[in-house]
Design an enzyme around this catalytic site. Structure first.
Site, PDB file in Angstrom:
ATOM      1  N   ASP A  75       9.452  -8.041  33.815  1.00 20.12           N
ATOM      2  CA  ASP A  75       9.382  -7.376  35.118  1.00 20.12           C
ATOM      3  C   ASP A  75       9.143  -5.878  34.966  1.00 20.12           C
ATOM      4  O   ASP A  75       9.183  -5.322  33.852  1.00 20.12           O
ATOM      5  CB  ASP A  75      10.689  -7.595  35.890  1.00 20.12           C
ATOM      6  CG  ASP A  75      10.930  -9.051  36.235  1.00 20.12           C
ATOM      7  OD1 ASP A  75       9.946  -9.796  36.365  1.00 20.12           O
ATOM      8  OD2 ASP A  75      12.103  -9.443  36.366  1.00 20.12           O
ATOM      9  N   TYR A  99      16.753 -12.118  24.737  1.00 18.47           N
ATOM     10  CA  TYR A  99      16.819 -10.839  25.439  1.00 18.47           C
ATOM     11  C   TYR A  99      18.144 -10.147  25.106  1.00 18.47           C
ATOM     12  O   TYR A  99      19.166 -10.807  24.881  1.00 18.47           O
ATOM     13  CB  TYR A  99      16.762 -11.031  26.955  1.00 18.47           C
ATOM     14  CG  TYR A  99      15.386 -11.220  27.533  1.00 18.47           C
ATOM     15  CD1 TYR A  99      14.647 -10.126  27.993  1.00 18.47           C
ATOM     16  CD2 TYR A  99      14.820 -12.485  27.649  1.00 18.47           C
ATOM     17  CE1 TYR A  99      13.388 -10.302  28.540  1.00 18.47           C
ATOM     18  CE2 TYR A  99      13.558 -12.667  28.202  1.00 18.47           C
ATOM     19  CZ  TYR A  99      12.843 -11.561  28.648  1.00 18.47           C
ATOM     20  OH  TYR A  99      11.603 -11.732  29.197  1.00 18.47           O
TER      21      TYR A  99
END
Length: 303
Positions: free
Chosen positions: A60, A129
């Site tokens: 994003d 992540y």
């Protein structure tokens, strides 16, 4: 018959000045910049790029990647244009030229010939992540503002981990994510845990923090894939628990009733980095891709 090669591109980027990975009209994105630079090297139309990068994980706006993977299908004759006056093989020439014209916030680790069956997105086994936070137990270092989120208050890591432990396994994360069109929010989380990074330098005190010496709090989360905003929404929920604003029962209720109701928006993008993409052995790449393309469903007896 035209020979088409599939190239694997491993790269990294600082997402601070990008509107995410995916190409968007009139916005600076990682995919857009990389495709434009490749078109420039190969003398292709940049207004209507005849090439397309397929990425392992679409990050994003503001999210970083230290190890991102994508693939590119390209005709062998077109790739030959990268050579020019260089005394390099076409693929090595493309890597060399791309490194020299990309902006400073994108780096190329390697360009290689993808093995048969490789798909950067669908062949991936897992994505890793890391979300990094500085809380009030340390002194905030403004030099880290582009890759570390700042939290006012001291976080209770044990309570946060207790709540997040319920996420391990196959669940519908609809309370913490939104599906892509025609997609689903069902994902398999393999592991996730907050920990305080140990201070490595014995000369450093607890209020002298850095990415290298520690003092930060980090969430490492591993899953087969992630839905849109899933990681940052899980982070925001656990931060609320760590600050005592919510309790574990609230989190469990949200997890068991997968519906977005607005109480948990995503945490700041700056703290999140895609650290690694894992793939199976070459002989299993095609099988993995075929299986993952199928729509996911929860088992009939699942919560």
């Amino acid at each position: 018959m035209v020979d088409v090669l599939r190239l694997r591109i491993d790269c990294a980027y600082d997402g601070s000045e990008f509107h995410g990975w995916a190409r968007q009209p009139h916005l600076r994105t990682v995919q857009g910049v990389m495709e434009d630079c490749i078109c420039r090297i190969l003398h292709l139309d940049r207004e209507k790029p005849p090439i397309r990068l397929v990425v392992a994980g679409r990050t994003d706006t503001g999210v970083h990647a230290s190890r991102q993977t994508c693939h590119l299908d390209i005709e062998e004759e077109t790739l030959q244009r990268a050579v020019g006056h260089l005394t390099l093989e076409p693929m090595a020439a493309l890597e060399h030229r791309l490194r020299h014209i990309l902006p400073a916030d994108i780096a190329i680790h390697r360009i290689s010939l993808a093995p048969e069956g490789f798909d950067a997105r669908f062949s991936a086994l897992e994505r890793v992540y890391v979300y990094r936070v500085s809380d009030s137990s340390t002194t905030y270092d403004p030099r880290l503002r582009h890759c570390v989120a700042r939290v006012e208050g001291e976080l209770d890591i044990e309570t946060m981990n207790s709540a997040l432990s319920h996420c391990v396994g196959l669940h519908d994360f609809g309370s913490f994510a939104t599906p892509n069109e025609g997609g689903t929010t069902i994902r398999e989380v393999k592991s996730l845990q907050w920990h305080r990074i140990e201070i490595q330098d014995v000369r450093a005190s607890a209020d002298d923090i850095s990415l290298q010496r520690g003092g930060l709090i980090a969430l490492t989360i591993v899953a087969d894939a992630f839905a849109h905003n899933m990681v940052r929404s899980l982070v925001q929920a656990s931060l609320q628990i760590g600050l005592g604003k919510r309790d574990e029962s609230w989190f469990i209720e949200k997890l068991h009733h997968p519906k977005r109701e607005g109480s948990t928006g995503p945490a700041a993008a700056c703290g999140l980095t895609l650290e690694r993409i894992a793939y199976p052995p070459d002989e299993m790449l095609a099988e993995r891709a075929e299986r993952i393309r199928a729509r996911r469903e929860l088992p009939a007896d699942s919560d």
